[in-house]
Design a protein around this motif. Structure first.
Motif, PDB file in Angstrom:
ATOM      1  N   THR A 113      10.587   2.767  -1.265  1.00 16.19           N
ATOM      2  CA  THR A 113       9.629   2.785  -0.155  1.00 16.19           C
ATOM      3  C   THR A 113       8.619   3.915  -0.342  1.00 16.19           C
ATOM      4  O   THR A 113       8.925   4.934  -0.981  1.00 16.19           O
ATOM      5  CB  THR A 113      10.341   2.986   1.194  1.00 16.19           C
ATOM      6  OG1 THR A 113      10.992   4.263   1.200  1.00 16.19           O
ATOM      7  CG2 THR A 113      11.368   1.905   1.459  1.00 16.19           C
ATOM      8  N   TYR A 114       7.438   3.690   0.203  1.00 13.10           N
ATOM      9  CA  TYR A 114       6.419   4.736   0.261  1.00 13.10           C
ATOM     10  C   TYR A 114       5.679   4.583   1.585  1.00 13.10           C
ATOM     11  O   TYR A 114       5.175   3.498   1.914  1.00 13.10           O
ATOM     12  CB  TYR A 114       5.430   4.643  -0.900  1.00 13.10           C
ATOM     13  CG  TYR A 114       4.301   5.650  -0.796  1.00 13.10           C
ATOM     14  CD1 TYR A 114       4.536   6.993  -1.040  1.00 13.10           C
ATOM     15  CD2 TYR A 114       3.014   5.249  -0.443  1.00 13.10           C
ATOM     16  CE1 TYR A 114       3.510   7.932  -0.941  1.00 13.10           C
ATOM     17  CE2 TYR A 114       1.982   6.180  -0.340  1.00 13.10           C
ATOM     18  CZ  TYR A 114       2.238   7.515  -0.589  1.00 13.10           C
ATOM     19  OH  TYR A 114       1.234   8.437  -0.476  1.00 13.10           O
ATOM     20  N   THR A 115       5.611   5.662   2.365  1.00 13.18           N
ATOM     21  CA  THR A 115       4.953   5.641   3.667  1.00 13.18           C
ATOM     22  C   THR A 115       3.962   6.791   3.750  1.00 13.18           C
ATOM     23  O   THR A 115       4.307   7.936   3.434  1.00 13.18           O
ATOM     24  CB  THR A 115       5.982   5.774   4.809  1.00 13.18           C
ATOM     25  OG1 THR A 115       6.959   4.739   4.697  1.00 13.18           O
ATOM     26  CG2 THR A 115       5.296   5.662   6.161  1.00 13.18           C
ATOM     27  N   ARG A 116       2.758   6.479   4.177  1.00  8.67           N
ATOM     28  CA  ARG A 116       1.736   7.509   4.354  1.00  8.67           C
ATOM     29  C   ARG A 116       1.180   7.418   5.774  1.00  8.67           C
ATOM     30  O   ARG A 116       0.779   6.342   6.230  1.00  8.67           O
ATOM     31  CB  ARG A 116       0.603   7.375   3.343  1.00  8.67           C
ATOM     32  CG  ARG A 116      -0.459   8.474   3.475  1.00  8.67           C
ATOM     33  CD  ARG A 116      -1.502   8.409   2.382  1.00  8.67           C
ATOM     34  NE  ARG A 116      -2.491   9.458   2.512  1.00  8.67           N
ATOM     35  CZ  ARG A 116      -2.339  10.703   2.072  1.00  8.67           C
ATOM     36  NH1 ARG A 116      -1.213  11.036   1.434  1.00  8.67           N
ATOM     37  NH2 ARG A 116      -3.275  11.613   2.231  1.00  8.67           N
ATOM     38  N   THR A 117       1.178   8.545   6.470  1.00  8.54           N
ATOM     39  CA  THR A 117       0.692   8.609   7.846  1.00  8.54           C
ATOM     40  C   THR A 117      -0.351   9.703   7.962  1.00  8.54           C
ATOM     41  O   THR A 117      -0.130  10.832   7.511  1.00  8.54           O
ATOM     42  CB  THR A 117       1.840   8.892   8.829  1.00  8.54           C
ATOM     43  OG1 THR A 117       2.828   7.871   8.703  1.00  8.54           O
ATOM     44  CG2 THR A 117       1.338   8.911  10.263  1.00  8.54           C
ATOM     45  N   SER A 118      -1.478   9.357   8.573  1.00 10.67           N
ATOM     46  CA  SER A 118      -2.559  10.311   8.788  1.00 10.67           C
ATOM     47  C   SER A 118      -2.889  10.328  10.274  1.00 10.67           C
ATOM     48  O   SER A 118      -3.149   9.275  10.871  1.00 10.67           O
ATOM     49  CB  SER A 118      -3.795   9.924   7.973  1.00 10.67           C
ATOM     50  OG  SER A 118      -4.892  10.770   8.285  1.00 10.67           O
ATOM     51  N   THR A 119      -2.875  11.518  10.885  1.00  9.64           N
ATOM     52  CA  THR A 119      -3.177  11.677  12.306  1.00  9.64           C
ATOM     53  C   THR A 119      -4.315  12.666  12.466  1.00  9.64           C
ATOM     54  O   THR A 119      -4.242  13.788  11.953  1.00  9.64           O
ATOM     55  CB  THR A 119      -1.948  12.162  13.091  1.00  9.64           C
ATOM     56  OG1 THR A 119      -0.868  11.255  12.878  1.00  9.64           O
ATOM     57  CG2 THR A 119      -2.246  12.239  14.571  1.00  9.64           C
ATOM     58  N   GLN A 120      -5.368  12.244  13.164  1.00 10.59           N
ATOM     59  CA  GLN A 120      -6.521  13.099  13.412  1.00 10.59           C
ATOM     60  C   GLN A 120      -6.713  13.259  14.918  1.00 10.59           C
ATOM     61  O   GLN A 120      -6.583  12.295  15.683  1.00 10.59           O
ATOM     62  CB  GLN A 120      -7.788  12.510  12.791  1.00 10.59           C
ATOM     63  CG  GLN A 120      -7.734  12.409  11.272  1.00 10.59           C
ATOM     64  CD  GLN A 120      -9.014  11.850  10.682  1.00 10.59           C
ATOM     65  OE1 GLN A 120      -9.771  11.179  11.372  1.00 10.59           O
ATOM     66  NE2 GLN A 120      -9.261  12.150   9.411  1.00 10.59           N
TER      67      GLN A 120
END
Length: 697
Positions: free
Chosen positions: A575-582
């Motif tokens: 698995t690979y998960t990327r999360t970006s929060t601005q």
């Protein structure tokens, strides 16, 4: 204790005439079940935790007295001893009799509980219930029930001395496509320690029906229901004594979730926080998880100045200092304003469990939403869960006798229409109107309408389009309107390929002014590349923006995972998960832009029918945190199961956890369990061991 055991035997002996043949029912019951468990637990090393020894005994018996009468009973005994002389025991006998025929059935049941503790006086709780049901399917379904409860302790004067009773009736009938329901319940209670009496009545009526027209292509359905709740409360604490008037939980809605930016965002519903169950967890853990827990109540502007947060056990003073609390109010459940500092917090102990009492010294406040946020300030191995939230008004009595009345009327009407002109098209329209009267509180109305159109062309393309609008009106407040538009599409061009995508836009207005907006975009693809290789990809984009305060958040998450089956005994997941929060604007603490990327892998290998190997690794790219875990399950013999677990972490703190467990089933009646665990955390070493024996007959 001998007196209590004798009382259980007396219950069985008293009912022995029903056994037939001169046999005592307690011993002649069939089937008869008896089980016992003995468990020893200890922890050592750098942790100073006292050992404990627990005993559990359970006796169940039942008897078919006649073809129309059944008897059942049980006796449960728990005894817990801890190092230092602390002891708690619980004994609970129950009996139940069922009588039934073709017309009706009757159930009589009784429960008595004795609690002994070295920390407080003994406590006794007694209750009994009677229920009558109609059985004939051609008749209206009628239920009548009545019950009483008594609880007291052995203190002089008593700290616990309560009595309560209830009576209920229910009528349910289906006739010519219509269903008619009426339910009534009256609860009466008296607390002698606080000189308080309470009577609460509830009337609930509902009519619903549906009809199909045009050869099944058109379906019309509707329902109307009314609920009337009235509560009368009288207290005689005297002038200057403190009284607490809780708000009827039927008028509340509860929400909870983990969120480290409590200034913005909605929470999912959690009815367990206001279900009246003060013992079992409502799914909110405060300490061990390390999560920033948010718990909110929709108050509907009912005045209050105290919130009580019930926990599932007593927590130590050290654990209390590890919890930092903050509180917020909101008009829409999305944008939250911190409550002015000065809230008073106090931990109390009730029935062996901690209760956090939150007092607002400025007096009663009236808000639509109120939220409590808990944040752990340091690592803790303790576990504590929230069981219930209770909110109301606390004040000093100004008269020898105080009387209070609360009234709640809730009316709901629902109409729906479904039309399917062909196998490809389907249209739906729903209208729901709610009218609520609160005293004390503010009356409110809500009108919700939604329209959807669903088109299925073929397996390659289908779509769903919808529009939803909710109008809310409240006394002394501007009208609130929420309007959303959505579209979604699905496709399955190949037997091995599925895809979907959707978009939703929501605008919320106060009067004619836009208050906030929300956008959500999602997509998903799943493909079987080879018969033993599957890949999945998902994308989610969410934006919340407060137009009045010029603040907001934008979160983008995409995830890839695949499963490979190399053989019937070997499976690998990646698995690979990327999360970006601005964040836009000032949302307080924890509102810096964040980017996280997590790689994960898992191997499941079963080399034989008696051996299973599992391993897993997670790597957080930005921080460099690595967590690995492995386990082995080995059935040494047909009767012995051995399990070993290892967890290694390289994060802000380094830790290692090792655990070994052995289960030994000597026979179908006897089993043994032994567990040993070792934890090394930032130089601190601790161990724990558990050994138990279980007998079941």
């Amino acid at each position: 204790m001998f007196k209590k055991i004798a009382k259980i035997l007396f219950i069985g002996l008293a009912l022995s005439p029903f056994g037939g043949g001169g046999q005592n029912l307690l011993f002649a019951a069939s089937p008869l079940g008896l089980s016992g468990t003995w468990q020893y637990a200890d922890q050592g090393g750098d942790l100073d935790v006292p050992w404990s020894f627990n005993e559990y005994y359970n006796l169940d018996f039942s008897k078919e007295l006649t073809e129309a009468m059944n008897f059942a009973g049980s006796a449960r005994y728990n005894n817990n001893r801890r190092e230092g002389g602390e002891r708690n025991s619980l004994l609970t006998p129950t009996v139940s009799v069922d009588v039934f025929n073709d017309l009706f059935s009757v159930n009589l049941s009784a429960v008595e509980t004795w609690q002994e503790s070295s920390e407080r006086s003994d406590r006794v709780s007694q209750s009994w219930d009677a229920n009558v049901f109609t059985q004939n399917q051609k008749w209206p379904r009628i239920r009548l029930n009545y019950g009483q409860t008594r609880a007291y302790d052995e203190e002089r004067p008593r700290e616990l001395d309560q009595e309560s009773s209830y009576v209920g009736a229910r009528f349910d009938y289906d006739w010519s496509g219509l269903r008619v329901l009426y339910d009534y319940r009256l609860n009466s209670s008296e607390d002698m320690t606080t000189a308080t009496t309470s009577d609460t009545s509830r009337h609930f009526g509902q009519v619903q029906g549906s009809r199909t027209l045009l050869d099944g292509r058109l379906t019309l359905s509707g329902a109307y229901q009314v609920s009337y709740d009235n509560s009368d409360r009288e207290t005689r604490v005297g002038i200057g004594g403190e009284i607490f008037i809780p708000i009827n939980r039927l008028t509340l809605e509860a929400y909870s979730g983990a969120d480290d930016t409590p200034g913005l965002g909605t929470l999912p519903l959690n009815d367990q926080l206001i279900d009246g169950n003060f013992i079992d967890s409502a799914g909110v853990e405060l300490l061990q998880s390390g999560l920033t827990q948010n718990m909110a109540l929709q108050m509907s502007f009912q005045p209050f100045n105290r919130l009580r947060i019930y926990l599932d056990r007593e927590i130590s003073l050290t654990a209390q200092t590890l919890l930092s609390w903050s509180f917020y109010t909101s008009d829409n459940g999305l944008d939250w304003i911190p409550l002015d500092p000065g809230t008073l917090l106090e931990y109390d102990l009730e029935n062996g469990r901690s209760v956090l009492e939150v007092n607002i010294p400025t007096g009663n406040i009236e808000v639509r939403y109120f939220k409590a946020v808990s944040e752990r300030t340091a690592v803790s191995t303790e576990t504590v869960n929230v069981t219930e939230l209770e909110v109301g008004e606390a004040r000093q009595s100004t008269a020898p006798v105080e009387r209070f009345e609360n009234r709640f009327v809730d009316r709901k009407a629902n109409v729906s229409l479904a039309y399917q002109p062909s196998s490809q098209w389907r249209f739906n329209y729903n209208l729901r109107h709610t009218d609520r009267e609160l005293d004390p509180g503010r009356d409110s109305t809500e009108l919700n309408q939604s329209v959807t159109a669903n088109y299925i062309l073929n397996r390659y393309f289908s779509t769903l389009v919808g529009v939803n609008q909710t109008d809310r009106r409240n006394e002394a407040e501007s009208k609130r309107v929420g309007r959303s538009y959505s579209i979604s599409m699905t496709s399955s061009p190949l037997d091995s390929l599925d895809a979907s995508a959707g978009y939703t836009h929501t605008d919320n207005y106060v009067g004619s002014v836009k208050e906030n907006l929300q956008d959500s975009l999602n997509g998903y693809i799943s493909a079987v590349i080879f018969p033993d290789l599957t890949a999945r990809f998902s994308l989610n984009w969410d934006r919340n923006r407060n137009e009045l305060a010029s603040t907001g958040t934008t979160t983008t998450t995409w995830r890839y995972d695949s499963t490979a089956r190399f053989s019937p005994r070997l499976t690998v997941d990646v698995t690979y998960t990327r999360t970006s929060t601005q964040y836009d604007g000032d949302l307080g603490a924890n509102s810096e832009n964040q980017d996280t990327s997590i790689f994960g892998g898992k191997i499941n290998y079963r080399p034989s029918d008696i051996l299973l190997l599992l391993s897993q690794v997670d790597y957080e790219e930005n921080s460099g945190d690595i967590t690995t875990a492995g386990s082995v399950a080995w059935r040494t013999t047909p009767k012995i199961q051995t399990t070993g677990n290892v967890v290694l972490g390289w994060e802000e703190r380094q830790y290692q956890t090792y655990e070994l467990q052995i289960l030994w089933s000597l026979s179908s009646y006897i089993s043994l369990r032994a567990l040993y665990g070792y934890l090394r955390d930032e130089g601190n070493n601790s161990w724990n061991t558990v050994a138990s024996l279980n007998l079941t007959f």
